[in-house]
Design a protein around this motif. Sequence first.
Motif, short mmCIF file in Angstrom:
data_model
loop_
_atom_site.label_atom_id
_atom_site.label_comp_id
_atom_site.label_asym_id
_atom_site.label_seq_id
_atom_site.Cartn_x
_atom_site.Cartn_y
_atom_site.Cartn_z
N ILE A 67 0.84 -1.20 0.00
CA ILE A 67 0.00 0.00 0.00
C ILE A 67 0.88 1.25 0.00
N GLY A 68 1.87 1.30 0.87
CA GLY A 68 2.77 2.46 0.92
C GLY A 68 3.54 2.62 -0.39
N LEU A 69 4.01 1.52 -0.94
CA LEU A 69 4.74 1.53 -2.19
C LEU A 69 3.86 2.04 -3.33
N THR A 70 2.64 1.55 -3.40
CA THR A 70 1.73 1.95 -4.47
C THR A 70 1.32 3.41 -4.32
N LEU A 71 1.09 3.86 -3.09
CA LEU A 71 0.78 5.28 -2.89
C LEU A 71 1.94 6.17 -3.33
N THR A 72 3.16 5.72 -3.08
CA THR A 72 4.34 6.46 -3.54
C THR A 72 4.32 6.56 -5.07
N LYS A 73 4.00 5.46 -5.74
CA LYS A 73 3.94 5.46 -7.20
C LYS A 73 2.82 6.36 -7.70
N VAL A 74 1.67 6.32 -7.05
CA VAL A 74 0.55 7.18 -7.44
C VAL A 74 0.94 8.65 -7.31
N LEU A 75 1.55 9.01 -6.19
CA LEU A 75 1.94 10.41 -5.96
C LEU A 75 2.96 10.90 -6.99
N LEU A 76 4.00 10.13 -7.20
CA LEU A 76 5.03 10.56 -8.15
C LEU A 76 4.52 10.53 -9.59
N LEU A 77 3.69 9.55 -9.92
CA LEU A 77 3.11 9.49 -11.26
C LEU A 77 2.14 10.65 -11.47
N GLY A 78 1.33 10.96 -10.47
CA GLY A 78 0.41 12.09 -10.56
C GLY A 78 1.15 13.40 -10.73
N LEU A 79 2.17 13.63 -9.93
CA LEU A 79 2.98 14.84 -10.04
C LEU A 79 3.60 14.95 -11.42
N SER A 80 4.16 13.85 -11.90
CA SER A 80 4.80 13.84 -13.22
C SER A 80 3.78 14.07 -14.33
N ALA A 81 2.60 13.48 -14.20
CA ALA A 81 1.56 13.67 -15.21
C ALA A 81 1.15 15.13 -15.30
N ILE A 82 1.06 15.81 -14.15
CA ILE A 82 0.70 17.23 -14.14
C ILE A 82 1.81 18.09 -14.73
N VAL A 83 3.02 17.89 -14.25
CA VAL A 83 4.15 18.73 -14.68
C VAL A 83 4.49 18.49 -16.15
N LEU A 84 4.46 17.23 -16.58
CA LEU A 84 4.86 16.89 -17.95
C LEU A 84 3.68 16.80 -18.92
N ASP A 85 2.47 17.00 -18.39
CA ASP A 85 1.25 16.90 -19.20
C ASP A 85 1.17 15.54 -19.90
N LEU A 86 1.39 14.49 -19.12
CA LEU A 86 1.34 13.14 -19.68
C LEU A 86 -0.11 12.73 -19.94
#
Length: 174
Positions: A67-86
């Motif tokens: 759960i902690g690992l997946t939340l880390t992935k969600v947070l970093l993926l979400g941040l990257s999607a916003i910043v990079l417009d993925l």
Amino acid sequence: MFSHASNTDTIATIATFAAVFVVLWVAHTVGDHWVQTSAQSAKKGQHDRNPGQSSRVGRLACTRHVIGLTLTKVLLLGLSAIVLDLPLTVVGVTVGLSLDAASHWWADRRSSLAWLAKVTDRTEFYNLGTSAHSFHPVTAEGKPAGHLGTGAYALDQAFHAFFLFLAALIIAAV
């Protein structure tokens, strides 16, 4: 090769895959080594030796870790999607991260990865760096010596990397 997408669409999908894979790899490393607690790491592989609580403790520790690992992935993926417009979709992210989480839980219960090493004739490498290996590290006095890792750890991380690759393919393509 598999579709009639335009060259621009293909390049965008390849770029999205590359970005997603890098993000998932970084998030995996952070989640596996910084977010995971010592207790989760120590207990996630516990199994029943005698009927009782030990297997439940192991399953819960592994679940909390994933759960902690997946939340880390969600947070970093979400941040990257916003910043990079993925161009990510909820379905792609959900399916990709679900596959990754399930595979991670399976491997981190330890006996399953040990079984996989056995059926693929990788047991000797799996035991590298431990006293079970014929060339285990020892000091000049014959006592166990410190080392930087084990075959089990290397196989664990390679297994996770393979599923990060599959997750990134799914996330980029769906």
